[in-house]
Scaffold this motif. Structure first.
Motif, PDB file in Angstrom:
ATOM      1  N   GLU A  67      13.159 -14.749 -18.327  1.00  0.00           N
ATOM      2  CA  GLU A  67      13.837 -15.370 -17.187  1.00  0.00           C
ATOM      3  C   GLU A  67      14.447 -16.713 -17.580  1.00  0.00           C
ATOM      4  O   GLU A  67      15.589 -17.022 -17.222  1.00  0.00           O
ATOM      5  N   LYS A  69      15.347 -17.697 -20.593  1.00  0.00           N
ATOM      6  CA  LYS A  69      16.471 -17.438 -21.497  1.00  0.00           C
ATOM      7  C   LYS A  69      17.693 -16.968 -20.713  1.00  0.00           C
ATOM      8  O   LYS A  69      18.822 -17.360 -21.025  1.00  0.00           O
ATOM      9  N   ARG A  70      17.466 -16.133 -19.699  1.00  0.00           N
ATOM     10  CA  ARG A  70      18.580 -15.656 -18.877  1.00  0.00           C
ATOM     11  C   ARG A  70      19.256 -16.823 -18.182  1.00  0.00           C
ATOM     12  O   ARG A  70      20.477 -16.930 -18.154  1.00  0.00           O
ATOM     13  N   LYS A  71      18.444 -17.750 -17.635  1.00  0.00           N
ATOM     14  CA  LYS A  71      19.006 -18.915 -16.951  1.00  0.00           C
ATOM     15  C   LYS A  71      19.764 -19.819 -17.917  1.00  0.00           C
ATOM     16  O   LYS A  71      20.751 -20.450 -17.538  1.00  0.00           O
ATOM     17  N   SER A  75      21.351 -14.667 -24.612  1.00  0.00           N
ATOM     18  CA  SER A  75      21.246 -13.209 -24.543  1.00  0.00           C
ATOM     19  C   SER A  75      20.551 -12.691 -25.807  1.00  0.00           C
ATOM     20  O   SER A  75      20.463 -13.397 -26.806  1.00  0.00           O
TER      21      SER A  75
END
Length: 186
Positions: A67, A69-71, A75
């Motif tokens: 989560e 890393k996504r924010k 990728s």
């Protein structure tokens, strides 16, 4: 349990879900008392519960990292690129890579020198051939043929031009003595 103490055979216990071979073996270990076996079973259950809890905590942490890393816009592809870049940097910094690179560089320099040397040798050989009497004679005959062909008026038929040039060349060559004829005369 009374039957067990009287020596009657009892069926092997069937492992339950989560139980492994160690717990099954420990049941049949004759050196342990019933009380020690109970303690070990309790400890086993406790350790298995801890493993389960740690697995759940680890899964939650991995989900949290994903989560974050996504924010941040990181990728899996970006991570792969970073890992490859770091791996490449680590590899190029290694001693083995440096030694291999130096060896290949030296081999390239030697190959370049060898090709240069071969090129020089070929150039010299071609100059020797060009300065040879045989080549000079051939060159003179081609010049003579060229002069005769260019001095005749064009007839339009290429075959006729070649035939006339060949006959002109043949008549010019007869009065002169060639090295082959002079060797045969002796």
């Amino acid at each position: 349990m009374e039957e067990t103490s009287k020596g009657a055979s009892r069926p092997e216990p069937i492992p339950e879900v989560g139980e492994d071979a160690v717990s099954t073996v420990s049941l049949s270990a004759p050196a342990l008392t019933e009380e020690e076996q109970e303690e070990l079973r309790a400890e086993l259950a406790k350790v298995e519960d801890e493993i389960q809890t740690l697995s759940q905590v680890l899964a939650a942490k991995e989900k949290h990292v994903a989560e974050i890393k996504r924010k941040l816009g990181i990728s899996p592809l970006n991570e792969l690129k970073q890992n490859i870049t770091k791996g490449w940097q680590d590899m190029t910094a290694s001693t083995a890579y440096k030694k291999t690179s130096e060896t290949l560089s030296q081999a390239g320099q030697k190959a370049t020198a060898a090709f240069s040397s071969v090129g020089s040798a070929i150039t010299k050989k071609l100059e020797d051939v060009r300065n040879s009497p045989t080549f000079k004679s051939f060159e003179e005959k081609v010049e003579t043929l060229k002069t005769k062909v260019s001095s005749q008026p064009p007839t339009g038929d290429f075959g006729e031009v070649l035939n006339s040039a060949a006959s002109a060349s043949a008549t010019d060559a007869k009065p002169e003595e060639t090295p082959v004829e002079s060797q045969g005369a002796h």
